[in-house]
Design a protein around this motif. Structure first.
Motif, PDB file in Angstrom:
ATOM      1  N   ALA A 176       0.831  -1.207   0.000  1.00  0.00           N
ATOM      2  CA  ALA A 176       0.000   0.000   0.000  1.00  0.00           C
ATOM      3  C   ALA A 176       0.863   1.254   0.000  1.00  0.00           C
ATOM      4  O   ALA A 176       0.587   2.213  -0.727  1.00  0.00           O
ATOM      5  CB  ALA A 176      -0.936   0.001   1.211  1.00  0.00           C
ATOM      6  N   LEU A 221      -0.912  12.164  -2.289  1.00  0.00           N
ATOM      7  CA  LEU A 221      -1.079  11.425  -1.041  1.00  0.00           C
ATOM      8  C   LEU A 221       0.279  11.142  -0.407  1.00  0.00           C
ATOM      9  O   LEU A 221       1.258  10.913  -1.094  1.00  0.00           O
ATOM     10  CB  LEU A 221      -1.751  10.080  -1.299  1.00  0.00           C
ATOM     11  CG  LEU A 221      -3.210  10.082  -1.714  1.00  0.00           C
ATOM     12  CD1 LEU A 221      -3.672   8.647  -1.934  1.00  0.00           C
ATOM     13  CD2 LEU A 221      -4.072  10.762  -0.684  1.00  0.00           C
ATOM     14  N   TYR A 263       0.787   9.292  -4.754  1.00  0.00           N
ATOM     15  CA  TYR A 263      -0.308   9.168  -5.716  1.00  0.00           C
ATOM     16  C   TYR A 263      -1.010  10.511  -5.879  1.00  0.00           C
ATOM     17  O   TYR A 263      -1.321  11.181  -4.913  1.00  0.00           O
ATOM     18  CB  TYR A 263      -1.295   8.101  -5.232  1.00  0.00           C
ATOM     19  CG  TYR A 263      -2.435   7.839  -6.163  1.00  0.00           C
ATOM     20  CD1 TYR A 263      -2.276   6.990  -7.249  1.00  0.00           C
ATOM     21  CD2 TYR A 263      -3.677   8.437  -5.964  1.00  0.00           C
ATOM     22  CE1 TYR A 263      -3.332   6.736  -8.108  1.00  0.00           C
ATOM     23  CE2 TYR A 263      -4.735   8.192  -6.824  1.00  0.00           C
ATOM     24  CZ  TYR A 263      -4.561   7.339  -7.890  1.00  0.00           C
ATOM     25  OH  TYR A 263      -5.602   7.088  -8.740  1.00  0.00           O
ATOM     26  N   LEU A 274      -3.937  12.695  -6.300  1.00  0.00           N
ATOM     27  CA  LEU A 274      -5.371  12.621  -6.047  1.00  0.00           C
ATOM     28  C   LEU A 274      -5.958  13.996  -6.316  1.00  0.00           C
ATOM     29  O   LEU A 274      -6.134  14.801  -5.420  1.00  0.00           O
ATOM     30  CB  LEU A 274      -5.627  12.186  -4.609  1.00  0.00           C
ATOM     31  CG  LEU A 274      -7.066  11.929  -4.205  1.00  0.00           C
ATOM     32  CD1 LEU A 274      -7.631  10.740  -4.975  1.00  0.00           C
ATOM     33  CD2 LEU A 274      -7.142  11.640  -2.713  1.00  0.00           C
ATOM     34  N   THR A 333       2.419   1.573  -3.448  1.00  0.00           N
ATOM     35  CA  THR A 333       1.435   1.908  -4.478  1.00  0.00           C
ATOM     36  C   THR A 333       0.898   3.326  -4.343  1.00  0.00           C
ATOM     37  O   THR A 333       0.749   4.031  -5.333  1.00  0.00           O
ATOM     38  CB  THR A 333       0.258   0.912  -4.425  1.00  0.00           C
ATOM     39  OG1 THR A 333       0.770  -0.408  -4.617  1.00  0.00           O
ATOM     40  CG2 THR A 333      -0.772   1.224  -5.506  1.00  0.00           C
ATOM     41  N   TYR A 334       0.605   3.761  -3.124  1.00  0.00           N
ATOM     42  CA  TYR A 334      -0.141   5.001  -2.944  1.00  0.00           C
ATOM     43  C   TYR A 334       0.654   6.194  -2.419  1.00  0.00           C
ATOM     44  O   TYR A 334       0.157   7.310  -2.453  1.00  0.00           O
ATOM     45  CB  TYR A 334      -1.355   4.762  -2.051  1.00  0.00           C
ATOM     46  CG  TYR A 334      -2.349   3.847  -2.710  1.00  0.00           C
ATOM     47  CD1 TYR A 334      -3.080   4.278  -3.803  1.00  0.00           C
ATOM     48  CD2 TYR A 334      -2.518   2.542  -2.280  1.00  0.00           C
ATOM     49  CE1 TYR A 334      -3.976   3.444  -4.432  1.00  0.00           C
ATOM     50  CE2 TYR A 334      -3.420   1.698  -2.906  1.00  0.00           C
ATOM     51  CZ  TYR A 334      -4.141   2.157  -3.983  1.00  0.00           C
ATOM     52  OH  TYR A 334      -5.022   1.329  -4.610  1.00  0.00           O
ATOM     53  N   ASN A 335       1.879   6.006  -1.951  1.00  0.00           N
ATOM     54  CA  ASN A 335       2.657   7.162  -1.510  1.00  0.00           C
ATOM     55  C   ASN A 335       3.051   7.982  -2.740  1.00  0.00           C
ATOM     56  O   ASN A 335       3.656   7.481  -3.670  1.00  0.00           O
ATOM     57  CB  ASN A 335       3.896   6.750  -0.730  1.00  0.00           C
ATOM     58  CG  ASN A 335       4.551   7.943  -0.094  1.00  0.00           C
ATOM     59  OD1 ASN A 335       3.876   8.778   0.494  1.00  0.00           O
ATOM     60  ND2 ASN A 335       5.857   8.031  -0.207  1.00  0.00           N
TER      61      ASN A 335
END
Length: 109
Positions: free
Chosen positions: A10, A24, A17, A19, A13-15
């Motif tokens: 996670a 994020l 990201y 948005l 994948t999302y650091n």
């Protein structure tokens, strides 16, 4: 997350990201007051565009004259659906971002 591996995936994948208007920041929780190491997110070539006329719904056209536009967004109020009067344009390179900023700063759309 149910496993350490899921948490690490996670974060990976999302650091950083994108948005809409914010990137994020995702880190694993630190135990007992310790602080996780901050990760550096590479800056994008995003320009804040303010004081947009209420009817503007796409800022890309004016900026595309100064380089490749990756993304252009006007920000809207979630409750009313009305423009907030600002947005963001992401250019393909720092040079294009600087050229567009220099050419359009103070420009009336």
């Amino acid at each position: 997350m149910s496993t350490v591996e899921e948490a690490e995936k996670a974060v990976e994948t999302y650091n950083g990201y994108d948005l809409s208007v914010r990137l994020l920041t995702v880190n694993k929780a630190a135990p007992g007051g310790s602080q996780p190491k901050r990760r550096v997110v590479v800056n994008s070539f995003k320009i804040y565009v303010g004081y947009l006329a209420w009817q503007v719904d796409n800022s890309e056209q004016a900026f595309s004259q100064h380089g490749k536009v990756i993304d252009a967004r006007v920000i809207y109020n979630r409750e009313t659906g009305r423009s907030c009067g600002f947005g963001f344009v992401t250019m393909a390179s720092e040079t294009e971002m600087n050229d567009a900023t220099a050419a359009l700063d103070g420009h009336v759309c």
